[in-house]
Motif scaffolding. Structure first.
Motif, mmCIF file in Angstrom:
data_model
loop_
_atom_site.group_PDB
_atom_site.id
_atom_site.type_symbol
_atom_site.label_atom_id
_atom_site.label_comp_id
_atom_site.label_asym_id
_atom_site.label_seq_id
_atom_site.Cartn_x
_atom_site.Cartn_y
_atom_site.Cartn_z
ATOM 1 N N VAL A 99 -18.091 18.403 22.474
ATOM 2 C CA VAL A 99 -19.333 17.961 22.337
ATOM 3 C C VAL A 99 -20.152 19.136 22.598
ATOM 4 N N ALA A 100 -21.391 19.249 22.232
ATOM 5 C CA ALA A 100 -22.464 20.292 22.645
ATOM 6 C C ALA A 100 -22.665 20.078 24.005
ATOM 7 N N GLN A 101 -23.029 21.205 24.885
ATOM 8 C CA GLN A 101 -23.419 20.930 26.219
ATOM 9 C C GLN A 101 -24.960 20.418 26.436
ATOM 10 N N ILE A 118 -17.778 16.028 32.989
ATOM 11 C CA ILE A 118 -18.956 16.075 33.602
ATOM 12 C C ILE A 118 -18.757 15.681 35.242
ATOM 13 N N LEU A 119 -18.215 14.631 35.518
ATOM 14 C CA LEU A 119 -18.023 14.074 36.721
ATOM 15 C C LEU A 119 -16.574 14.729 37.411
ATOM 16 N N HIS A 120 -15.951 15.510 36.969
ATOM 17 C CA HIS A 120 -14.556 16.207 37.523
ATOM 18 C C HIS A 120 -14.916 16.844 38.768
ATOM 19 N N ILE A 179 -28.816 13.293 29.183
ATOM 20 C CA ILE A 179 -28.747 12.390 30.669
ATOM 21 C C ILE A 179 -29.778 12.847 31.680
ATOM 22 N N GLN A 180 -30.168 14.215 31.529
ATOM 23 C CA GLN A 180 -31.249 14.585 32.384
ATOM 24 C C GLN A 180 -32.470 14.092 32.202
ATOM 25 N N ILE A 231 -24.147 22.884 35.532
ATOM 26 C CA ILE A 231 -22.860 23.696 35.663
ATOM 27 C C ILE A 231 -21.723 22.887 34.889
ATOM 28 N N GLN A 232 -21.525 21.524 35.313
ATOM 29 C CA GLN A 232 -20.450 20.724 34.379
ATOM 30 C C GLN A 232 -20.599 20.624 33.257
ATOM 31 N N SER A 233 -21.734 20.657 32.741
ATOM 32 C CA SER A 233 -21.942 20.858 31.199
ATOM 33 C C SER A 233 -21.287 21.952 30.324
#
Length: 371
Positions: free
Chosen positions: A318-320, A45-47, A326-327, A307-309
């Motif tokens: 892991v399912a997106q 996610i954070l890349h 998180i949101q 987008i990152q998910s």
């Protein structure tokens, strides 16, 4: 001019930072509980996004921003316009049908179609406004019901005007002419895709929102009515008219949500047109505290997570949909964090005033009766 208050700025930044930290911790605990790879999930996610992904984030944020601004207009007046999703659906359908007729050339077709969308969105929102002002019906109930009605009405009308092609199951309106299709802007170096041309529209809407609500009499009346209807009436504000105006304005802005998608991506309205944008706008408006700049940052964050998910299933197994957690946690955490920060700010302000009064020797004392 107002002087910058470093304490208020720091406290304002503390709330979203605290919310992000809480979301990180809670999501990590949930992942660990179900034995999912916590590190791989956050690494994915954070890349740093690639140029193509950056364009996708900007485009998604553009649409989210328009949605959140539409919601925020109602929120600033203490109106809960839950019907933005239905309003934008009606509006984009009307604009797609009009633009597809190619009655006007090029950019003129785009501009008039945008006006058509705003009128359609405003008219649909006026139903809820009328019910509230004339019949006392809660806008929450009426707009939720109108969402369902809008979905049904648009689906029915779509079948009536659908431009069907042999061998295709797609149901959509007639494509808008090529002269009205906006190819986009090359703003991100190295990206093969383009940023929506109508990002300019989102910027103009944000500036107009900031100026009208913060710098005009109308904006002052709207905010005053949201704070206290009694005080607004006492100052001469006609509350029913403000309710009608604010709700219709919110609906008109909701009509703009689908314009970047219509003219910059899909070029028609159909069953595959992106849905759920109105509900995302509610969350983003809350996250951005109904502030034009705050909503911009919240829109980018929401789009970034979306987008990152997309790669979570492949890279982390892991399912997106984990991004929904998180949101959701961010949203709840930021509401709680802002309330904690507000109370802290109030307490610090009281302490500051007490110190200043003490230093000046003006601490009020009880006066005795004259002899």
């Amino acid at each position: 001019m107002k002087r910058l208050n470093p304490r208020r700025i720091l406290l304002g930044l503390a709330a979203p930072v605290l919310a992000l930290v809480v979301a990180f911790v809670i999501t990590s605990l949930i992942l660990a509980l179900f034995r999912d790879p916590v590190g791989d999930v956050w690494k994915t996610i954070l890349h740093v996004p690639k140029p193509r992904q950056t364009v996708q984030i900007v485009n998604a944020a553009t649409v989210y921003y328009l949605s959140a601004i539409a919601v925020a207009v109602g929120f600033r007046m203490n109106l809960f316009n839950i019907g933005v999703d239905g309003q934008y659906r009606v509006a984009v359908f009307a604009a797609a049908v009009f633009a597809g007729q190619a009655w006007l050339p090029g950019w003129l077709n785009v501009i008039v179609s945008i006006v058509v969308a705003m009128v359609a969105g405003g008219l649909w929102a006026s139903i809820a406004a009328y019910l509230k002002v004339k019949r006392g019906v809660s806008e929450v109930i009426s707009t939720i019901m109108l969402n369902a009605i809008a979905t049904g009405v648009v689906s029915w009308l779509l079948l009536k005007v659908a431009d069907r092609h042999a061998g295709s199951n797609a149901v959509n309106t007639k494509d808008i002419p090529e002269s009205s299709q906006l190819l986009g802007l090359k703003l991100i170096p190295g990206a093969t895709n383009r940023v929506y041309t109508l990002i300019v529209l989102a910027i103009l809407v944000g500036l107009a929102y900031w100026f009208v609500l913060g710098k005009t009499r109308f904006g002052f009346d709207l905010r005053a009515t949201g704070r206290s209807e009694t005080a607004a009436v006492a100052s001469g504000v006609k509350v029913p008219r403000m309710v009608m105006t604010a709700m219709i304005a919110s609906g008109a802005l909701a009509g703009l949500i689908g314009m970047p998608l219509l003219f910059g991506q899909d070029h028609n309205y159909g069953t595959t047109f992106q849905s759920g944008l109105g509900f995302a706008g509610i969350a983003i408006a809350l996250l951005g505290r109904n502030n034009a700049v705050g909503i911009a940052f919240a829109s980018v964050l929401w789009a970034f997570l979306d987008i990152q998910s997309n790669a979570l299933q492949i890279t982390a197994g892991v399912a997106q949909e984990i991004v929904f957690i998180i949101q959701g946690v961010i949203l709840f955490a930021v509401v709680i964090a802002y309330e904690l920060i507000r109370r802290t700010d109030k307490r610090l302000e009281q302490q500051r005033v007490a110190r200043e009064l003490g230093a000046q020797g003006t601490v009020p004392a009880t006066e005795g009766a004259p002899a």
